[in-house]
Structures are given as C-alpha cells and as structure tokens.
Design an enzyme around this catalytic site. Structure first.
Site, PDB file in Angstrom:
ATOM      1  N   SER A   1       0.848  -1.197   0.000  1.00 34.03           N
ATOM      2  CA  SER A   1       0.000   0.000   0.000  1.00 34.03           C
ATOM      3  C   SER A   1       0.877   1.238   0.000  1.00 34.03           C
ATOM      4  O   SER A   1       1.992   1.226   0.523  1.00 34.03           O
ATOM      5  CB  SER A   1      -0.900   0.015   1.242  1.00 34.03           C
ATOM      6  OG  SER A   1      -1.604   1.238   1.325  1.00 34.03           O
ATOM      7  N   HIS A   2       0.364   2.296  -0.575  1.00 31.89           N
ATOM      8  CA  HIS A   2       1.061   3.580  -0.556  1.00 31.89           C
ATOM      9  C   HIS A   2       1.067   4.193   0.838  1.00 31.89           C
ATOM     10  O   HIS A   2       1.830   5.099   1.110  1.00 31.89           O
ATOM     11  CB  HIS A   2       0.390   4.554  -1.531  1.00 31.89           C
ATOM     12  CG  HIS A   2       0.753   4.287  -2.956  1.00 31.89           C
ATOM     13  ND1 HIS A   2       0.292   3.188  -3.639  1.00 31.89           N
ATOM     14  CD2 HIS A   2       1.543   4.978  -3.810  1.00 31.89           C
ATOM     15  CE1 HIS A   2       0.778   3.222  -4.867  1.00 31.89           C
ATOM     16  NE2 HIS A   2       1.538   4.290  -4.996  1.00 31.89           N
ATOM     17  N   SER A   3       0.205   3.692   1.709  1.00 34.24           N
ATOM     18  CA  SER A   3       0.027   4.287   3.035  1.00 34.24           C
ATOM     19  C   SER A   3       0.346   3.281   4.136  1.00 34.24           C
ATOM     20  O   SER A   3      -0.290   2.213   4.220  1.00 34.24           O
ATOM     21  CB  SER A   3      -1.416   4.767   3.178  1.00 34.24           C
ATOM     22  OG  SER A   3      -1.711   5.106   4.502  1.00 34.24           O
TER      23      SER A   3
END
Length: 128
Positions: A11-13
């Site tokens: 995930s980017h987060s």
C-alpha cells in the site's frame, strides 16, 4: 502441520497497511503476513526494497499472494518479484485489498494453496 500461504500487503500508506493487519489479526494469527507500505521513510508511496523484504518474510514453500492498493504498487511488486526470481508468488490483480487479503488469510488458514485462493478471489474482481 503444513506451511500456510503468505499474505503480502503493498500500500502507498503505512497506516492503511497497519489497519488491514489489525483486521486480519482479529481472526487469524498464524498465517504469514507482511507489510510493504509507504516509502523507506513511511511517506506516501511504495518501495521495491520493502516489497522484496515482505516477500522474503511471508513467502515460504507454500508461496504467497500480494495485494496492492494502486497501479504503481502493482508495478513495483512485479519488479520486486522479477528481481527475486520468486516462484509460487501471485499478485491478486484487480482484487480489493482489504476484502481480498482478509479472505485470502482465512483460506490460507484452512490450508488452501495459492492457486485455490486465487481462484476463490476471482469472484471479487473489480473493473479498473
């Protein structure tokens, strides 16, 4: 007991990855699960190196399935897989990351193979 299929969240987060892990940990605690979320500094983005580390942590003899949130995360996962020359690792393409990883963890816990889990997830595909 046979080794279980690993679950890898890309995930980017970082907080999104932690949330998914917390959700899965509520029901399953013995399926290999690793996160590759955010950049090296835990900023928004993805890191091929973090993905490689996550693959090495979660993918044993039974293999692993990678779940991702956005297209560039998938692209970096593909590059990480190529660099590691990983076998029996599959990317869950166009599968919702939260629901898909949760179901995959449940099915891994039941002893299903990578291919059986991927087949089950096909019903969840989203058109992107």
């Amino acid at each position: 007991m046979a080794e279980k299929v690993g679950i890898i969240i890309v995930s980017h987060s970082f907080p999104i990855g932690q949330g998914i892990r917390a959700l899965i940990d509520q029901v399953i605690d013995d399926v290999p699960l690793s996160l590759a979320c955010g950049t090296e500094d835990n900023e928004i983005g993805t890191s091929i190196e973090k993905i490689q580390e996550a693959i090495e942590q979660a993918a044993g003899e039974s293999g692993a399935i990678i779940f991702y949130d956005l297209g560039s995360a998938k692209m970096n996962a593909e590059m990480a897989m190529e660099l590691l020359e990983s076998s029996n690792i599959r990317i869950a393409e166009d599968i919702p990351v939260v629901e898909g990883s949760y179901i995959a963890a449940v099915e891994s816990n039941l002893g299903k193979s990578v291919e059986e889990i991927i087949s089950s997830l096909e019903k969840m595909k989203i058109n992107m």
